[in-house]
Design a protein around this motif. Structure first.
Motif, PDB file in Angstrom:
ATOM      1  N   LYS A  13      -7.223   6.267 -15.491  1.00 15.64           N
ATOM      2  CA  LYS A  13      -6.043   5.406 -15.412  1.00 15.64           C
ATOM      3  C   LYS A  13      -6.029   4.364 -16.534  1.00 15.64           C
ATOM      4  O   LYS A  13      -4.972   4.052 -17.078  1.00 15.64           O
ATOM      5  CB  LYS A  13      -5.956   4.722 -14.049  1.00 15.64           C
ATOM      6  CG  LYS A  13      -5.724   5.682 -12.904  1.00 15.64           C
ATOM      7  CD  LYS A  13      -4.387   6.385 -13.017  1.00 15.64           C
ATOM      8  CE  LYS A  13      -4.103   7.233 -11.798  1.00 15.64           C
ATOM      9  NZ  LYS A  13      -2.755   7.804 -11.817  1.00 15.64           N
ATOM     10  N   ARG A  14      -7.213   3.842 -16.893  1.00 15.00           N
ATOM     11  CA  ARG A  14      -7.277   2.869 -17.998  1.00 15.00           C
ATOM     12  C   ARG A  14      -6.832   3.531 -19.291  1.00 15.00           C
ATOM     13  O   ARG A  14      -6.019   2.983 -20.040  1.00 15.00           O
ATOM     14  CB  ARG A  14      -8.694   2.315 -18.161  1.00 15.00           C
ATOM     15  CG  ARG A  14      -8.818   1.391 -19.382  1.00 15.00           C
ATOM     16  CD  ARG A  14     -10.221   0.928 -19.655  1.00 15.00           C
ATOM     17  NE  ARG A  14     -11.195   1.979 -19.819  1.00 15.00           N
ATOM     18  CZ  ARG A  14     -11.364   2.703 -20.947  1.00 15.00           C
ATOM     19  NH1 ARG A  14     -10.595   2.499 -22.008  1.00 15.00           N
ATOM     20  NH2 ARG A  14     -12.315   3.622 -21.010  1.00 15.00           N
ATOM     21  N   MET A  15      -7.362   4.708 -19.538  1.00 15.52           N
ATOM     22  CA  MET A  15      -7.022   5.414 -20.773  1.00 15.52           C
ATOM     23  C   MET A  15      -5.543   5.801 -20.795  1.00 15.52           C
ATOM     24  O   MET A  15      -4.891   5.673 -21.835  1.00 15.52           O
ATOM     25  CB  MET A  15      -7.931   6.628 -20.935  1.00 15.52           C
ATOM     26  CG  MET A  15      -9.385   6.219 -21.168  1.00 15.52           C
ATOM     27  SD  MET A  15     -10.517   7.611 -21.259  1.00 15.52           S
ATOM     28  CE  MET A  15     -10.156   8.189 -22.909  1.00 15.52           C
ATOM     29  N   THR A  50     -10.131  -7.860  -7.642  1.00 14.42           N
ATOM     30  CA  THR A  50      -9.996  -7.233  -8.954  1.00 14.42           C
ATOM     31  C   THR A  50      -9.279  -5.897  -8.830  1.00 14.42           C
ATOM     32  O   THR A  50      -8.451  -5.550  -9.671  1.00 14.42           O
ATOM     33  CB  THR A  50     -11.372  -7.054  -9.608  1.00 14.42           C
ATOM     34  OG1 THR A  50     -11.990  -8.337  -9.740  1.00 14.42           O
ATOM     35  CG2 THR A  50     -11.267  -6.407 -10.973  1.00 14.42           C
ATOM     36  N   MET A  51      -9.573  -5.157  -7.765  1.00 17.25           N
ATOM     37  CA  MET A  51      -8.879  -3.882  -7.551  1.00 17.25           C
ATOM     38  C   MET A  51      -7.384  -4.088  -7.410  1.00 17.25           C
ATOM     39  O   MET A  51      -6.596  -3.273  -7.890  1.00 17.25           O
ATOM     40  CB  MET A  51      -9.431  -3.171  -6.320  1.00 17.25           C
ATOM     41  CG  MET A  51     -10.718  -2.457  -6.577  1.00 17.25           C
ATOM     42  SD  MET A  51     -11.059  -1.342  -5.207  1.00 17.25           S
ATOM     43  CE  MET A  51     -12.802  -1.600  -5.034  1.00 17.25           C
ATOM     44  N   TYR A  58      -2.983  -0.668 -14.006  1.00 17.99           N
ATOM     45  CA  TYR A  58      -3.077   0.773 -14.254  1.00 17.99           C
ATOM     46  C   TYR A  58      -1.963   1.573 -13.594  1.00 17.99           C
ATOM     47  O   TYR A  58      -1.919   2.787 -13.709  1.00 17.99           O
ATOM     48  CB  TYR A  58      -4.410   1.315 -13.740  1.00 17.99           C
ATOM     49  CG  TYR A  58      -5.647   0.824 -14.442  1.00 17.99           C
ATOM     50  CD1 TYR A  58      -5.613   0.135 -15.638  1.00 17.99           C
ATOM     51  CD2 TYR A  58      -6.895   1.069 -13.887  1.00 17.99           C
ATOM     52  CE1 TYR A  58      -6.768  -0.300 -16.261  1.00 17.99           C
ATOM     53  CE2 TYR A  58      -8.063   0.651 -14.497  1.00 17.99           C
ATOM     54  CZ  TYR A  58      -7.992  -0.037 -15.688  1.00 17.99           C
ATOM     55  OH  TYR A  58      -9.146  -0.457 -16.289  1.00 17.99           O
ATOM     56  N   LYS A  59      -1.101   0.888 -12.854  1.00 16.85           N
ATOM     57  CA  LYS A  59      -0.032   1.547 -12.100  1.00 16.85           C
ATOM     58  C   LYS A  59      -0.620   2.592 -11.147  1.00 16.85           C
ATOM     59  O   LYS A  59      -0.179   3.739 -11.077  1.00 16.85           O
ATOM     60  CB  LYS A  59       0.999   2.153 -13.042  1.00 16.85           C
ATOM     61  CG  LYS A  59       1.724   1.106 -13.869  1.00 16.85           C
ATOM     62  CD  LYS A  59       2.777   1.717 -14.747  1.00 16.85           C
ATOM     63  CE  LYS A  59       3.540   0.654 -15.474  1.00 16.85           C
ATOM     64  NZ  LYS A  59       3.063   0.344 -16.794  1.00 16.85           N
ATOM     65  N   LEU A  60      -1.622   2.162 -10.411  1.00 16.69           N
ATOM     66  CA  LEU A  60      -2.294   3.010  -9.425  1.00 16.69           C
ATOM     67  C   LEU A  60      -1.489   3.045  -8.126  1.00 16.69           C
ATOM     68  O   LEU A  60      -0.819   2.076  -7.789  1.00 16.69           O
ATOM     69  CB  LEU A  60      -3.671   2.446  -9.088  1.00 16.69           C
ATOM     70  CG  LEU A  60      -4.802   2.719 -10.038  1.00 16.69           C
ATOM     71  CD1 LEU A  60      -5.979   1.810  -9.722  1.00 16.69           C
ATOM     72  CD2 LEU A  60      -5.237   4.159  -9.948  1.00 16.69           C
ATOM     73  N   SER A  61      -1.629   4.116  -7.412  1.00 13.81           N
ATOM     74  CA  SER A  61      -1.058   4.208  -6.081  1.00 13.81           C
ATOM     75  C   SER A  61      -2.025   3.532  -5.109  1.00 13.81           C
ATOM     76  O   SER A  61      -3.213   3.865  -5.076  1.00 13.81           O
ATOM     77  CB  SER A  61      -0.880   5.680  -5.695  1.00 13.81           C
ATOM     78  OG  SER A  61      -0.788   5.825  -4.314  1.00 13.81           O
ATOM     79  N   VAL A  62      -1.532   2.586  -4.333  1.00 11.86           N
ATOM     80  CA  VAL A  62      -2.371   1.909  -3.350  1.00 11.86           C
ATOM     81  C   VAL A  62      -2.919   2.937  -2.362  1.00 11.86           C
ATOM     82  O   VAL A  62      -4.101   2.901  -2.023  1.00 11.86           O
ATOM     83  CB  VAL A  62      -1.577   0.811  -2.607  1.00 11.86           C
ATOM     84  CG1 VAL A  62      -2.400   0.212  -1.484  1.00 11.86           C
ATOM     85  CG2 VAL A  62      -1.127  -0.268  -3.578  1.00 11.86           C
TER      86      VAL A  62
END
Length: 88
Positions: A13-15, A50-51, A58-62
Motif C-alpha cells: 500500500k505504501r508503494m 498510527t494504523m 494509504y487509502k486502506l480499507s478499514v
C-alpha cells in the motif's frame, strides 16, 4: 505481535501510494524510517493510533485491515495456546 501478512500489506500500500519509507516516517512524526521498515519486515506492528493514520494515508480499507489483524491475532493465540498445552 509479528505479522508477515500485515507487513506485506503495508509495504504494498505504501508503494502503491507512491511514498518512500522516510516520507511516511515524516508524515507520522518519526525521526527515522526504521519504524516503517520494521512494520514492513514484520518485526513489529504500528500502534493503533498510527494504523488509523496509515488507513487514510494509504487509502486502506478499514474492513480489510480489521480482518487481517483479527486473522493474525487468532493464529498467534491459537499457536500460543497449543504450545502451552503441548498440542501439535
Amino acid at each position: 505481535m509479528k505479522s508477515k501478512k500485515l507487513a506485506k500489506l503495508f509495504k504494498q500500500k505504501r508503494m502503491a501510494a507512491g511514498y518512500s519509507q522516510i516520507e511516511v516516517s515524516k508524515k507520522l512524526g518519526y525521526a527515522s524510517a526504521q519504524y516503517v521498515s520494521n512494520w514492513e519486515r514484520g518485526l513489529s506492528v504500528p500502534p493503533v493510533r498510527t494504523m488509523k493514520i496509515l488507513i487514510k494515508l494509504y487509502k486502506l480499507s478499514v474492513d480489510e485491515l480489521y480482518k487481517l489483524l483479527l486473522e493474525e491475532t487468532l493464529a498467534l493465540e491459537t499457536s500460543r495456546i497449543k504450545k502451552a498445552f503441548g498440542i501439535r
